[in-house]
Design a protein around this motif. Sequence first.
Motif, PDB file in Angstrom:
ATOM      1  N   GLU A 133       0.716  12.362  -9.764  1.00  0.00           N
ATOM      2  CA  GLU A 133       0.004  13.647  -9.850  1.00  0.00           C
ATOM      3  C   GLU A 133       0.674  14.935 -10.639  1.00  0.00           C
ATOM      4  O   GLU A 133       1.997  15.178 -10.444  1.00  0.00           O
ATOM      5  N   GLY A 134      -0.128  15.263 -11.403  1.00  0.00           N
ATOM      6  CA  GLY A 134       0.288  16.457 -12.328  1.00  0.00           C
ATOM      7  C   GLY A 134       1.397  15.991 -13.415  1.00  0.00           C
ATOM      8  O   GLY A 134       2.009  16.905 -14.061  1.00  0.00           O
ATOM      9  N   ASN A 135       1.333  14.685 -13.658  1.00  0.00           N
ATOM     10  CA  ASN A 135       2.245  14.205 -14.737  1.00  0.00           C
ATOM     11  C   ASN A 135       1.647  13.658 -15.998  1.00  0.00           C
ATOM     12  O   ASN A 135       0.707  12.762 -15.761  1.00  0.00           O
ATOM     13  N   SER A 136       1.992  14.106 -17.057  1.00  0.00           N
ATOM     14  CA  SER A 136       1.264  13.415 -18.328  1.00  0.00           C
ATOM     15  C   SER A 136       1.500  12.227 -18.466  1.00  0.00           C
ATOM     16  O   SER A 136       0.860  11.410 -19.353  1.00  0.00           O
ATOM     17  N   ASP A 137       2.641  11.669 -17.882  1.00  0.00           N
ATOM     18  CA  ASP A 137       2.910  10.303 -18.197  1.00  0.00           C
ATOM     19  C   ASP A 137       2.395   9.535 -16.953  1.00  0.00           C
ATOM     20  O   ASP A 137       2.733   9.496 -15.804  1.00  0.00           O
ATOM     21  N   THR A 138       1.684   8.397 -17.352  1.00  0.00           N
ATOM     22  CA  THR A 138       0.732   7.693 -16.535  1.00  0.00           C
ATOM     23  C   THR A 138       1.426   6.177 -16.417  1.00  0.00           C
ATOM     24  O   THR A 138       0.803   5.410 -15.826  1.00  0.00           O
ATOM     25  N   GLY A 139       2.726   5.951 -16.957  1.00  0.00           N
ATOM     26  CA  GLY A 139       3.337   4.934 -16.972  1.00  0.00           C
ATOM     27  C   GLY A 139       4.468   4.788 -15.889  1.00  0.00           C
ATOM     28  O   GLY A 139       4.545   5.490 -14.745  1.00  0.00           O
ATOM     29  N   ASP A 140       5.545   4.031 -15.982  1.00  0.00           N
ATOM     30  CA  ASP A 140       6.459   3.184 -15.076  1.00  0.00           C
ATOM     31  C   ASP A 140       7.523   4.694 -15.114  1.00  0.00           C
ATOM     32  O   ASP A 140       8.162   4.658 -13.994  1.00  0.00           O
ATOM     33  N   ALA A 172       7.254   7.673 -14.764  1.00  0.00           N
ATOM     34  CA  ALA A 172       6.912   8.861 -13.553  1.00  0.00           C
ATOM     35  C   ALA A 172       7.475   8.354 -12.426  1.00  0.00           C
ATOM     36  O   ALA A 172       8.250   9.187 -11.807  1.00  0.00           O
ATOM     37  N   TRP A 173       7.227   7.292 -11.937  1.00  0.00           N
ATOM     38  CA  TRP A 173       7.867   6.811 -10.495  1.00  0.00           C
ATOM     39  C   TRP A 173       9.153   6.385 -10.325  1.00  0.00           C
ATOM     40  O   TRP A 173       9.867   6.621  -9.612  1.00  0.00           O
ATOM     41  N   LEU A 174       9.655   6.040 -11.438  1.00  0.00           N
ATOM     42  CA  LEU A 174      11.124   5.475 -11.700  1.00  0.00           C
ATOM     43  C   LEU A 174      11.828   6.935 -11.786  1.00  0.00           C
ATOM     44  O   LEU A 174      12.959   6.826 -11.066  1.00  0.00           O
ATOM     45  N   THR A 175      11.312   8.039 -12.337  1.00  0.00           N
ATOM     46  CA  THR A 175      12.111   9.114 -12.462  1.00  0.00           C
ATOM     47  C   THR A 175      12.085   9.966 -11.224  1.00  0.00           C
ATOM     48  O   THR A 175      13.084  10.236 -10.658  1.00  0.00           O
ATOM     49  N   CYS A 176      10.907   9.908 -10.389  1.00  0.00           N
ATOM     50  CA  CYS A 176      10.682  10.253  -9.016  1.00  0.00           C
ATOM     51  C   CYS A 176      11.880   9.821  -7.951  1.00  0.00           C
ATOM     52  O   CYS A 176      12.333  10.277  -7.284  1.00  0.00           O
ATOM     53  N   LEU A 177      11.800   8.354  -8.282  1.00  0.00           N
ATOM     54  CA  LEU A 177      12.783   7.572  -7.430  1.00  0.00           C
ATOM     55  C   LEU A 177      14.340   7.981  -7.556  1.00  0.00           C
ATOM     56  O   LEU A 177      15.321   7.992  -6.637  1.00  0.00           O
ATOM     57  N   LYS A 178      14.505   7.969  -8.984  1.00  0.00           N
ATOM     58  CA  LYS A 178      15.893   8.520  -9.166  1.00  0.00           C
ATOM     59  C   LYS A 178      16.357  10.105  -8.894  1.00  0.00           C
ATOM     60  O   LYS A 178      17.448  10.159  -8.355  1.00  0.00           O
ATOM     61  N   ASP A 179      15.191  10.765  -8.721  1.00  0.00           N
ATOM     62  CA  ASP A 179      15.584  12.173  -8.439  1.00  0.00           C
ATOM     63  C   ASP A 179      15.310  12.385  -6.859  1.00  0.00           C
ATOM     64  O   ASP A 179      15.205  13.702  -6.456  1.00  0.00           O
ATOM     65  N   ARG A 203       0.615  -1.078   0.087  1.00  0.00           N
ATOM     66  CA  ARG A 203      -0.003  -0.087  -0.075  1.00  0.00           C
ATOM     67  C   ARG A 203       0.817   1.232  -0.073  1.00  0.00           C
ATOM     68  O   ARG A 203       0.769   2.228  -0.597  1.00  0.00           O
ATOM     69  N   LEU A 204       2.024   1.277   0.813  1.00  0.00           N
ATOM     70  CA  LEU A 204       2.854   2.351   0.853  1.00  0.00           C
ATOM     71  C   LEU A 204       3.614   2.666  -0.462  1.00  0.00           C
ATOM     72  O   LEU A 204       3.578   3.639  -1.193  1.00  0.00           O
ATOM     73  N   PHE A 205       3.967   1.536  -1.277  1.00  0.00           N
ATOM     74  CA  PHE A 205       4.415   1.458  -2.425  1.00  0.00           C
ATOM     75  C   PHE A 205       3.451   2.087  -3.595  1.00  0.00           C
ATOM     76  O   PHE A 205       3.756   2.730  -4.365  1.00  0.00           O
ATOM     77  N   GLU A 206       2.273   1.501  -3.325  1.00  0.00           N
ATOM     78  CA  GLU A 206       1.054   2.319  -4.359  1.00  0.00           C
ATOM     79  C   GLU A 206       0.970   3.886  -4.067  1.00  0.00           C
ATOM     80  O   GLU A 206       0.892   4.370  -5.163  1.00  0.00           O
ATOM     81  N   ALA A 207       0.943   4.324  -2.915  1.00  0.00           N
ATOM     82  CA  ALA A 207       0.829   5.552  -2.610  1.00  0.00           C
ATOM     83  C   ALA A 207       2.004   6.417  -3.161  1.00  0.00           C
ATOM     84  O   ALA A 207       1.829   7.507  -3.703  1.00  0.00           O
ATOM     85  N   PHE A 208       3.346   5.742  -3.145  1.00  0.00           N
ATOM     86  CA  PHE A 208       4.291   6.320  -3.627  1.00  0.00           C
ATOM     87  C   PHE A 208       4.370   6.468  -5.386  1.00  0.00           C
ATOM     88  O   PHE A 208       4.651   7.642  -5.800  1.00  0.00           O
ATOM     89  N   VAL A 209       3.815   5.377  -5.608  1.00  0.00           N
ATOM     90  CA  VAL A 209       3.567   5.537  -7.366  1.00  0.00           C
ATOM     91  C   VAL A 209       2.538   6.670  -7.539  1.00  0.00           C
ATOM     92  O   VAL A 209       2.695   7.310  -8.598  1.00  0.00           O
ATOM     93  N   ILE A 210       1.426   6.661  -6.776  1.00  0.00           N
ATOM     94  CA  ILE A 210       0.250   7.469  -7.229  1.00  0.00           C
ATOM     95  C   ILE A 210       0.811   8.932  -6.904  1.00  0.00           C
ATOM     96  O   ILE A 210       0.380   9.947  -7.953  1.00  0.00           O
ATOM     97  N   GLN A 211       1.611   9.365  -6.066  1.00  0.00           N
ATOM     98  CA  GLN A 211       1.864  10.714  -5.829  1.00  0.00           C
ATOM     99  C   GLN A 211       2.765  11.240  -7.040  1.00  0.00           C
ATOM    100  O   GLN A 211       2.890  12.155  -7.441  1.00  0.00           O
TER     101      GLN A 211
END
Length: 274
Positions: A165-172, A174-181, A154-162
């Motif tokens: 938010e405001g991102n035109s890319d709804t694929g992987d 988005a969260w991989l970029t967030c994790l990298k940055d 559930r926590l991982f799901e919340a990380f992916v969802i956040q």
Amino acid sequence: MNVLFVSECSKNALAETRRILDQFAERSGNRTWRTHITMQGLNTLRMMLKRTARRNSAIACHWIRGKDRTDLMWIVGNAAKFNERGATPTNRTEQDILRVKHEHDWHALQDIQLLASLAALFHDFGKASQGFQNKLSSKKHEADAFRHEWVSLRLFEAFVIQSLEGNSDTGDNAWLTCLKDLQNEEQAGVVLRQRILHNLKKDSQTISALASPFKTLPPLASIIGWLMLAHHQLPLQKGKGLHDFNPRRLISLLAQVGPEWNSARDDSDLSHKA
């Protein structure tokens, strides 16, 4: 001992090799010699070949042990001209004739390692929940209301969802970029934590009220989520055994996985599920 010499020399190295081997053995062809020789004589011959070896030299010595057996004794010069048994190739090709990659999945080993590493990063976040920490400090041996794997999911799901938010890319991506940055600044960490908790879906005694995380997670995130959820035991629907399994449900199987598949306890106090 009976020995066989095979030369894969080229250019001037071939002429020099012939000059030396002709003194010790009888030629059986343009590039092969046979003779009966003592070990002392063989060592002397090897020393002479080494002394005159060039970049294009390659000579293999085989000991003829019997009618159907020869053993490679040594190679002087470029050993790459022979295999581990002293045999020489008759042809070379860069085509994948043996189709080795079709026989196993190890060509995907790096992908498997990366997926396992990402799952390992998130898999125990659920142990930070208050319910799990209370259990550790309690003297009672009581099962979790929701296992830590499910809370981690559930926590991982919340990380992916956040990250979406405001991102035109709804694929992987988005969260991989967030994790990298991710930044090390404390303020950025606080903001990210608040966004994750805001998007965290909290299961309750009405276990089936919330949708399965696998219904919304993008493909790669679904793989990571499955590894996290199954790292201790395979989820199984409560009250169902393998004999109740319907193969037609395989297509949408992950979308059906809920907390009740992960040994959730309906009889637990809601306060223990935080």
